[in-house]
Design an enzyme around this catalytic site. Structure first.
Site, PDB file in Angstrom:
ATOM      1  N   ASP A 216     -10.238   2.213   2.545  1.00  7.03           N
ATOM      2  CA  ASP A 216     -10.181   1.428   3.797  1.00  7.03           C
ATOM      3  C   ASP A 216     -10.969   2.088   4.807  1.00  7.03           C
ATOM      4  O   ASP A 216     -12.038   1.556   5.498  1.00  7.03           O
ATOM      5  CB  ASP A 216      -8.995   1.058   4.340  1.00  7.03           C
ATOM      6  CG  ASP A 216      -8.312  -0.117   3.662  1.00  7.03           C
ATOM      7  OD1 ASP A 216      -8.835  -0.719   2.826  1.00  7.03           O
ATOM      8  OD2 ASP A 216      -6.801  -0.186   3.698  1.00  7.03           O
TER       9      ASP A 216
ATOM     10  N   LYS B 248       0.919  -1.177   0.118  1.00  7.00           N
ATOM     11  CA  LYS B 248       0.206   0.095   0.114  1.00  7.00           C
ATOM     12  C   LYS B 248       0.931   1.283   0.027  1.00  7.00           C
ATOM     13  O   LYS B 248       0.623   2.215  -0.595  1.00  7.00           O
ATOM     14  CB  LYS B 248      -0.930  -0.008   1.384  1.00  7.00           C
ATOM     15  CG  LYS B 248      -1.938  -1.090   1.236  1.00  7.00           C
ATOM     16  CD  LYS B 248      -3.106  -1.055   2.135  1.00  7.00           C
ATOM     17  CE  LYS B 248      -4.127  -2.112   2.379  1.00  7.00           C
ATOM     18  NZ  LYS B 248      -4.887  -2.266   3.282  1.00  7.00           N
TER      19      LYS B 248
HETATM   20  P1  NDP Z   1       0.904  -3.204  10.297  1.00  8.72           P
HETATM   21  O1  NDP Z   1       1.949  -4.253   9.929  1.00  8.72           O
HETATM   22  O2  NDP Z   1       1.110  -1.993   9.612  1.00  8.72           O
HETATM   23  O3  NDP Z   1       0.752  -2.761  11.813  1.00  8.72           O
HETATM   24  C1  NDP Z   1       0.733  -3.896  12.719  1.00  8.72           C
HETATM   25  C2  NDP Z   1       0.260  -3.127  14.110  1.00  8.72           C
HETATM   26  O4  NDP Z   1      -0.153  -4.386  14.960  1.00  8.72           O
HETATM   27  C3  NDP Z   1       1.253  -2.794  14.724  1.00  8.72           C
HETATM   28  O5  NDP Z   1       0.879  -1.216  15.323  1.00  8.72           O
HETATM   29  C4  NDP Z   1       2.047  -3.379  15.687  1.00  8.72           C
HETATM   30  O6  NDP Z   1       2.792  -2.975  16.688  1.00  8.72           O
HETATM   31  C5  NDP Z   1       0.885  -4.199  15.955  1.00  8.72           C
HETATM   32  N1  NDP Z   1       1.295  -5.619  16.706  1.00  8.72           N
HETATM   33  C6  NDP Z   1       1.340  -6.553  15.931  1.00  8.72           C
HETATM   34  N2  NDP Z   1       1.576  -7.874  16.473  1.00  8.72           N
HETATM   35  C7  NDP Z   1       1.278  -7.497  17.886  1.00  8.72           C
HETATM   36  C8  NDP Z   1       1.051  -7.999  18.972  1.00  8.72           C
HETATM   37  N3  NDP Z   1       1.408  -9.269  19.116  1.00  8.72           N
HETATM   38  N4  NDP Z   1       0.757  -7.302  20.132  1.00  8.72           N
HETATM   39  C9  NDP Z   1       0.290  -6.180  20.029  1.00  8.72           C
HETATM   40  N5  NDP Z   1       0.301  -5.313  18.849  1.00  8.72           N
HETATM   41  C10 NDP Z   1       1.049  -6.192  17.708  1.00  8.72           C
HETATM   42  O7  NDP Z   1      -0.535  -3.871   9.755  1.00  8.72           O
HETATM   43  P2  NDP Z   1      -1.721  -3.029   9.259  1.00  8.72           P
HETATM   44  O8  NDP Z   1      -1.884  -1.918   9.740  1.00  8.72           O
HETATM   45  O9  NDP Z   1      -1.450  -2.992   7.689  1.00  8.72           O
HETATM   46  O10 NDP Z   1      -2.858  -4.350   9.421  1.00  8.72           O
HETATM   47  C11 NDP Z   1      -3.345  -4.295  10.934  1.00  8.72           C
HETATM   48  C12 NDP Z   1      -4.624  -5.334  10.548  1.00  8.72           C
HETATM   49  O11 NDP Z   1      -5.758  -4.647  10.064  1.00  8.72           O
HETATM   50  C13 NDP Z   1      -4.229  -6.572  10.030  1.00  8.72           C
HETATM   51  O12 NDP Z   1      -4.887  -7.374  11.095  1.00  8.72           O
HETATM   52  C14 NDP Z   1      -5.151  -6.458   8.932  1.00  8.72           C
HETATM   53  O13 NDP Z   1      -5.411  -7.613   8.283  1.00  8.72           O
HETATM   54  C15 NDP Z   1      -6.331  -5.625   9.125  1.00  8.72           C
HETATM   55  N6  NDP Z   1      -6.794  -4.742   7.832  1.00  8.72           N
HETATM   56  C16 NDP Z   1      -8.351  -5.309   7.573  1.00  8.72           C
HETATM   57  C17 NDP Z   1      -8.891  -4.673   6.659  1.00  8.72           C
HETATM   58  C18 NDP Z   1     -10.253  -5.134   5.992  1.00  8.72           C
HETATM   59  O14 NDP Z   1     -10.644  -4.437   4.927  1.00  8.72           O
HETATM   60  N7  NDP Z   1     -11.010  -5.583   6.784  1.00  8.72           N
HETATM   61  C19 NDP Z   1      -8.021  -3.544   5.761  1.00  8.72           C
HETATM   62  C20 NDP Z   1      -6.701  -3.376   6.170  1.00  8.72           C
HETATM   63  C21 NDP Z   1      -6.123  -3.910   7.113  1.00  8.72           C
HETATM   64  P3  NDP Z   1       4.301  -2.338  16.783  1.00  8.72           P
HETATM   65  O15 NDP Z   1       4.056  -0.944  16.111  1.00  8.72           O
HETATM   66  O16 NDP Z   1       4.670  -2.097  18.159  1.00  8.72           O
HETATM   67  O17 NDP Z   1       4.915  -3.277  15.876  1.00  8.72           O
END
Ligand code: NDP
Length: 277
Positions: free
Chosen positions: A103, A66
């Site tokens: 989104d 993205k």
């Molecule tokens: P990113 O990889 O950009 O961000 C991931 C985030 O999750 C970060 O804030 C990270 O924290 C946090 N994180 C990951 N693992 C853990 C954990 N074990 N405990 C706590 N925090 C955690 O992902 P996206 O923002 O792109 O996506 C996030 C979610 O949204 C996904 O599940 C994705 O599938 C969903 N999504 C759904 C959509 C839909 O249409 N339904 C559209 C877009 C996304 P840190 O910064 O500390 O690493």
């Protein structure tokens, strides 16, 4: 002639987007094809330029593409500029590639239209500060919640988002441990923890009585956060399948100028996944 569309991402084999767009096309009698194509980040530029050089009309881009799509688009909608991420590319008549981000709009439509959840006047908590959170912030703030808090494992990332959006609203940024003693009306999980059936550490009294939980992630089984909401007596504890279908409908509208009805598609995909359980 059949117009060609596709979704690029990596991995992409479980994408529901081809099915959703095929259902939209049948419903609105649009002559188009829509394929999923596995495209790793390092092949993005080549794959996109080939797709459009071959006459492709539009693309969806998902993880991890993205931000690259945002850099690649010649023109961007205001909501894509805010998001710094593009999930929809459209070849315009002037030959310039337009980047949009549907989104946030998809999430708000699912909450407000499909589930009758109003955000206005509510205390909102977002868990996670990644790309999805950046994409949904502006459309959520447009709904005028009373307050918006972002809690993230890496607090600096939540603070960075709060700073980037400070012209729109005051956003509180904190770590999960700072949530003790706070309460929210609506909690959105935008961490990717659900994808590995994990959950950020959350205090027990975080959700008000009859509050709402919404996990942006979706799965055939209830996600860890959907289960957390059920255990904490949420009035509704939902996952992101409706958001996925609504963001697709908005992309379809951008491409075709026709807005598909989402209700039947949501009902069908929900029935199909219920049948797998
Ligand atoms: P990113 O990889 O950009 O961000 C991931 C985030 O999750 C970060 O804030 C990270 O924290 C946090 N994180 C990951 N693992 C853990 C954990 N074990 N405990 C706590 N925090 C955690 O992902 P996206 O923002 O792109 O996506 C996030 C979610 O949204 C996904 O599940 C994705 O599938 C969903 N999504 C759904 C959509 C839909 O249409 N339904 C559209 C877009 C996304 P840190 O910064 O500390 O690493």
């Amino acid at each position: 002639m059949t117009d060609r569309y596709a979704v690029f991402g990596y991995p992409i084999n479980h994408s529901k987007s081809p099915r959703i767009h095929q259902l939209f096309a049948e419903q609105t009698q649009q002559n188009l094809s829509y394929q999923a194509q596995a495209v790793p980040a390092e092949q993005f530029t080549t794959a996109v330029s080939e797709f459009f050089a071959d006459g492709g009309k539009g693309l969806n881009c998902t993880v991890p593409l993205k931000e690259l799509a945002w850099q690649y688009a010649a023109e961007k909608t205001p909501r894509a500029e805010f998001a710094k991420a593009v999930n929809t590319l459209k070849m315009q008549d002037n030959g310039l590639l337009l980047g949009d981000n549907t989104d946030g709009c998809g999430l708000v439509r699912d909450l407000t239209d499909n589930h009758s959840i109003q955000l206005n006047g509510k205390r909102l908590l977002i868990l996670g500060a990644g790309g999805a959170t950046r994409g949904i912030l502006a459309p959520l703030l447009e709904q005028q919640p009373t307050s918006l808090t972002i809690a993230n494992r890496t607090v600096a990332k939540a603070q960075g988002l709060a700073a980037d959006f400070q012209t729109l609203a005051i956003i509180n940024a904190c770590g999960f441990e700072d949530l003790v003693g706070q309460q929210f009306d609506i909690i959105l999980n935008a961490t990717s923890a659900s994808l590995s059936d994990q959950l950020p550490p959350l205090p027990d009294n975080l959700l008000v009585a009859n509050g709402i939980c919404y996990d942006l992630a979706y799965s055939n089984q209830a996600t860890a956060f959907v289960r957390w909401g059920q255990q904490h007596h949420a009035q509704k504890s939902l996952d992101g399948l409706g958001m996925l279908i609504e963001q697709a409908a908005e992309a379809f509208y951008l491409w075709r100028g026709v807005r598909p009805q989402t209700q039947d598609v949501i009902a069908l995909l929900n029935a199909e996944r219920a049948a797998t359980n």
